[in-house]
Design a protein around this motif. Structure first.
Motif, PDB file in Angstrom:
ATOM      1  N   GLY A 180       0.795  -1.218   0.000  1.00 53.27           N
ATOM      2  CA  GLY A 180       0.000   0.000   0.000  1.00 53.27           C
ATOM      3  C   GLY A 180       0.826   1.266   0.000  1.00 53.27           C
ATOM      4  N   ALA A 181       1.954   1.256   0.702  1.00 50.79           N
ATOM      5  CA  ALA A 181       2.771   2.467   0.782  1.00 50.79           C
ATOM      6  C   ALA A 181       3.287   2.875  -0.583  1.00 50.79           C
ATOM      7  CB  ALA A 181       3.931   2.256   1.749  1.00 50.79           C
ATOM      8  N   ASP A 182       3.833   1.933  -1.337  1.00 47.92           N
ATOM      9  CA  ASP A 182       4.344   2.316  -2.658  1.00 47.92           C
ATOM     10  C   ASP A 182       3.211   2.565  -3.645  1.00 47.92           C
ATOM     11  OD1 ASP A 182       3.943  -0.434  -2.515  1.00 47.92           O
ATOM     12  OD2 ASP A 182       5.684  -0.978  -3.692  1.00 47.92           O
ATOM     13  N   ALA A 183       2.020   2.034  -3.371  1.00 48.46           N
ATOM     14  CA  ALA A 183       0.861   2.414  -4.186  1.00 48.46           C
ATOM     15  C   ALA A 183       0.565   3.900  -4.004  1.00 48.46           C
ATOM     16  CB  ALA A 183      -0.353   1.577  -3.802  1.00 48.46           C
ATOM     17  N   VAL A 184       0.617   4.385  -2.768  1.00 46.71           N
ATOM     18  CA  VAL A 184       0.396   5.806  -2.504  1.00 46.71           C
ATOM     19  C   VAL A 184       1.514   6.637  -3.127  1.00 46.71           C
ATOM     20  CG1 VAL A 184       0.257   7.557  -0.686  1.00 46.71           C
ATOM     21  CG2 VAL A 184      -0.979   5.396  -0.437  1.00 46.71           C
ATOM     22  N   GLU A 185       2.760   6.174  -3.014  1.00 38.37           N
ATOM     23  CA  GLU A 185       3.890   6.865  -3.640  1.00 38.37           C
ATOM     24  C   GLU A 185       3.619   7.091  -5.132  1.00 38.37           C
ATOM     25  OE1 GLU A 185       7.112   7.757  -2.524  1.00 38.37           O
ATOM     26  OE2 GLU A 185       6.804   7.177  -0.428  1.00 38.37           O
ATOM     27  N   HIS A 186       3.188   6.038  -5.811  1.00 37.74           N
ATOM     28  CA  HIS A 186       2.989   6.142  -7.260  1.00 37.74           C
ATOM     29  C   HIS A 186       1.738   6.926  -7.604  1.00 37.74           C
ATOM     30  CE1 HIS A 186       6.356   3.840  -8.868  1.00 37.74           C
ATOM     31  NE2 HIS A 186       6.275   3.118  -7.759  1.00 37.74           N
ATOM     32  N   ALA A 187       0.695   6.840  -6.784  1.00 36.59           N
ATOM     33  CA  ALA A 187      -0.492   7.659  -7.038  1.00 36.59           C
ATOM     34  C   ALA A 187      -0.142   9.137  -6.970  1.00 36.59           C
ATOM     35  CB  ALA A 187      -1.594   7.314  -6.038  1.00 36.59           C
ATOM     36  N   VAL A 188       0.653   9.518  -5.968  1.00 38.12           N
ATOM     37  CA  VAL A 188       1.068  10.917  -5.845  1.00 38.12           C
ATOM     38  C   VAL A 188       1.931  11.321  -7.042  1.00 38.12           C
ATOM     39  CG1 VAL A 188       2.508  12.491  -4.483  1.00 38.12           C
ATOM     40  CG2 VAL A 188       0.854  10.995  -3.341  1.00 38.12           C
ATOM     41  N   ARG A 189       2.822  10.449  -7.442  1.00 36.53           N
ATOM     42  CA  ARG A 189       3.679  10.761  -8.603  1.00 36.53           C
ATOM     43  C   ARG A 189       2.837  10.947  -9.857  1.00 36.53           C
ATOM     44  NH1 ARG A 189       8.651   6.810  -9.882  1.00 36.53           N
ATOM     45  NH2 ARG A 189       8.923   7.277  -7.661  1.00 36.53           N
ATOM     46  N   MET A 190       1.866  10.055 -10.059  1.00 40.96           N
ATOM     47  CA  MET A 190       0.993  10.176 -11.231  1.00 40.96           C
ATOM     48  C   MET A 190       0.231  11.489 -11.212  1.00 40.96           C
ATOM     49  SD  MET A 190      -0.604   6.331 -11.491  1.00 40.96           S
ATOM     50  CE  MET A 190       0.467   4.888 -11.638  1.00 40.96           C
ATOM     51  N   ALA A 191      -0.291  11.860 -10.049  1.00 41.03           N
ATOM     52  CA  ALA A 191      -1.067  13.097  -9.940  1.00 41.03           C
ATOM     53  C   ALA A 191      -0.199  14.312 -10.248  1.00 41.03           C
ATOM     54  CB  ALA A 191      -1.663  13.211  -8.543  1.00 41.03           C
ATOM     55  N   ARG A 192       1.010  14.335  -9.743  1.00 37.05           N
ATOM     56  CA  ARG A 192       1.897  15.472  -9.991  1.00 37.05           C
ATOM     57  C   ARG A 192       2.288  15.559 -11.464  1.00 37.05           C
ATOM     58  NH1 ARG A 192       5.324  14.687  -4.368  1.00 37.05           N
ATOM     59  NH2 ARG A 192       4.274  16.368  -3.204  1.00 37.05           N
ATOM     60  N   LEU A 193       2.562  14.424 -12.066  1.00 37.22           N
ATOM     61  CA  LEU A 193       2.929  14.440 -13.476  1.00 37.22           C
ATOM     62  C   LEU A 193       1.739  14.810 -14.353  1.00 37.22           C
ATOM     63  CD1 LEU A 193       5.147  11.236 -13.504  1.00 37.22           C
ATOM     64  CD2 LEU A 193       5.947  13.578 -13.863  1.00 37.22           C
ATOM     65  N   HIS A 194       0.561  14.349 -13.985  1.00 35.45           N
ATOM     66  CA  HIS A 194      -0.643  14.640 -14.770  1.00 35.45           C
ATOM     67  C   HIS A 194      -0.992  16.123 -14.730  1.00 35.45           C
ATOM     68  CE1 HIS A 194      -4.686  14.138 -16.434  1.00 35.45           C
ATOM     69  NE2 HIS A 194      -5.145  14.828 -15.395  1.00 35.45           N
ATOM     70  N   THR A 195      -0.838  16.725 -13.553  1.00 43.64           N
ATOM     71  CA  THR A 195      -1.243  18.129 -13.394  1.00 43.64           C
ATOM     72  C   THR A 195      -0.106  19.118 -13.589  1.00 43.64           C
ATOM     73  OG1 THR A 195      -0.792  18.062 -11.010  1.00 43.64           O
ATOM     74  CG2 THR A 195      -3.033  17.470 -11.732  1.00 43.64           C
ATOM     75  N   GLY A 196       1.126  18.665 -13.399  1.00 50.13           N
ATOM     76  CA  GLY A 196       2.258  19.583 -13.419  1.00 50.13           C
ATOM     77  C   GLY A 196       2.319  20.466 -12.179  1.00 50.13           C
ATOM     78  N   ARG A 197       1.655  20.051 -11.105  1.00 52.24           N
ATOM     79  CA  ARG A 197       1.601  20.825  -9.862  1.00 52.24           C
ATOM     80  C   ARG A 197       2.347  20.085  -8.753  1.00 52.24           C
ATOM     81  NH1 ARG A 197      -4.953  22.020  -9.826  1.00 52.24           N
ATOM     82  NH2 ARG A 197      -5.061  23.252 -11.756  1.00 52.24           N
ATOM     83  N   PRO A 198       2.850  20.816  -7.740  1.00 50.70           N
ATOM     84  CA  PRO A 198       3.695  20.165  -6.740  1.00 50.70           C
ATOM     85  C   PRO A 198       3.006  19.678  -5.466  1.00 50.70           C
ATOM     86  CG  PRO A 198       3.917  22.540  -6.561  1.00 50.70           C
ATOM     87  CD  PRO A 198       2.977  22.285  -7.717  1.00 50.70           C
ATOM     88  N   LYS A 199       1.925  20.314  -5.035  1.00 49.91           N
ATOM     89  CA  LYS A 199       1.424  20.070  -3.677  1.00 49.91           C
ATOM     90  C   LYS A 199       0.399  18.937  -3.608  1.00 49.91           C
ATOM     91  CE  LYS A 199       1.922  24.883  -2.136  1.00 49.91           C
ATOM     92  NZ  LYS A 199       1.169  26.103  -1.767  1.00 49.91           N
TER      93      LYS A 199
END
Length: 458
Positions: free
Chosen positions: A121-140
């Motif tokens: 689960g932890a690395d699932a959250v890591e990758h979900a956050v990475r996907m969201a940042r790359l998709h939006t181009g936003r940092p927070k």
């Protein structure tokens, strides 16, 4: 029952314990202050030690054995897969991996039809956050207090409980906010409706003051697990969905603990009629038999990486043994009606029984939950709602909860205890008789908790 080949064997138990103490470094622990139980075996809803003492497991391991220990269909599937193809690199199409992804996608809400497999689960959250940042181009990233999302570097910073403190870099791009919790409202709400409205207003205000164009994602446990099983009030998650759509923010639901039947539905999101952009899972996907987690990805997020490489991967992504276990677990849950079973027993047995215990025990401040996912909030005083132990208590300050847990164990129940709460989270296929056995032991343990309340007199 304990299998015949697992008779009491204290000598072996002592050797197991000695080797553990000499060489195993345990998570979340001061190594010299712990005393791990040496486990000889497990079956169904029970496990036992080398002295032959058996415990009814009201923790499901760490809330992952959703179909109990040693389910024969899943054990057989792992054995069969090991004989056919034990492992293979993630860049290839492998039957167990493809079938696991298909079965998961069939059950996730909405169009979450692409599955990125992780180890937990932890690395699932890591990758979900990475996907969201790359998709939006936003940092927070915005995440709630009273949450847990994993122990890896990004996931622990997203987390909103004290386990974050020692590793909080204050530079991980995470902003925390208050999610609704009517029993301990941060919004001075008098009703669930007020709590919902004020929590949504607080969240939107936080976004506005942080700058909407800087926020990539909001990450929420659909129903927070370790933090207290606080079922969100009606309309809250739908309101978060609307806020995300308004500001172009990716909505991530963490279903690592709540997913795969735990709440009496395949995913807790089904209870609220919401579809996130990304959904993380692990634990119950294969009852924890082989490590596996993942991210279920919406069509919109997946399209971002249609012709642009996703910069992330894991050697064991979609490991055949783990995926074969997932296939067998999901099929078994379907064949045996385990999700429906959890819903029925939660509504007809656990909920009513816990509310009856609350009526008799002054230490119980609130009962909340659904399916096989319940919590009792233990208090010193029902009127003031003072917790039975202080926030993040240790040592002598935690004595009331330690006494409660010791009593439960002495009566054959292994409880899930966190801060001032005990959670009732047995396997989703626990029997009604087993539940009643565990609830009777819980009744006895609560009598000990009662002695620490303001109402107790000798």
């Amino acid at each position: 029952m304990t299998p015949q080949n697992d008779r009491p064997d204290p000598r072996t138990g002592a050797a197991v314990k000695a080797a553990d103490r000499a060489h195993v470094f345990h998570s979340w622990s001061a190594q010299d202050l712990i005393d791990p139980l040496a486990v000889a075996g497990a079956q169904g809803s029970y496990f036992w030690d080398y002295d032959g003492k058996r415990y009814l497991d009201f923790t499901s391991g760490l809330v992952f054995t959703n179909i109990g220990y040693q389910h024969p269909k899943v054990v057989a599937a792992i054995q069969e897969q090991a004989a056919r193809l034990t492992t293979f690199a993630p860049a290839f199409a492998v039957e167990a991996r493809s079938e696991a992804a298909r079965l998961i996608a069939e059950r996730t809400p909405g169009d979450l039809d692409k599955i990125f497999f992780t180890n937990a689960g932890a690395d699932a959250v890591e990758h979900a956050v990475r996907m969201a940042r790359l998709h939006t181009g936003r940092p927070k990233v915005l995440a709630a207090y009273r949450s847990y999302h994993g122990g890896t570097q990004q996931a622990i910073n997203v987390t909103g409980d004290p386990r974050r403190w020692a590793s909080d870099s204050a530079a991980a791009g995470v902003v925390h906010f208050w999610a609704p919790f009517p029993y301990r409202s941060r919004f001075y709400a008098e009703t669930a409706e007020q709590e919902c409205a004020r929590a949504l207003e607080h969240l939107e205000t936080t976004i506005v003051f942080e700058g909407p164009a800087t926020v990539a994602a909001i990450v929420l446990e659909t129903i927070p697990g370790t933090a207290g099983i606080m079922v969100p009030p009606a309309g809250y998650l739908a309101g978060v969905r609307e806020i995300c759509d308004k500001y172009g923010i990716v909505f991530v639901l963490d279903e690592v603990m709540a997913g795969f039947g735990r709440t009496g539905t395949w995913f807790a999101a089904d209870l609220f009629g919401v579809v996130p952009d990304l959904l993380t899972f692990a634990k119950g996907v294969n009852s924890g038999y082989v490590p596996l987690g993942g991210v279920a990805i919406s069509a919109r997020i997946a399209a971002t990486f249609a012709e642009r490489p996703y910069p992330g991967g894991l050697t064991y992504s979609g490991h055949p043994l783990a995926c074969a276990a997932a296939v067998a677990t999901i099929n078994t849950m379907e064949e045996e009606g385990i999700v429906e079973h959890a819903a029925r027993l939660g509504a007809d047995v656990v909920g009513p029984a816990l509310r009856e215990l609350a009526a008799r025990h002054p230490s119980v401040g609130e009962v909340r939950g659904t399916g096989m996912f319940w919590a009792l909030e233990l208090v010193r005083n029902r009127e003031t709602r003072e917790p039975l132990v202080p926030y993040n208590a240790t040592g002598q300050a935690n004595a009331p909860m330690a006494a409660f847990a010791a009593t439960a164990k002495a009566h054959g129940l292994w409880p899930f205890v966190n801060m001032n709460r005990t959670h009732v989270v047995p396997p989703c296929n626990v029997t009604e008789a087993e539940l009643k056995e565990g609830l009777a032991a819980l009744d006895t343990a609560l009598s000990v908790a009662d002695t620490y309340t303001d109402t107790y007199t000798t």
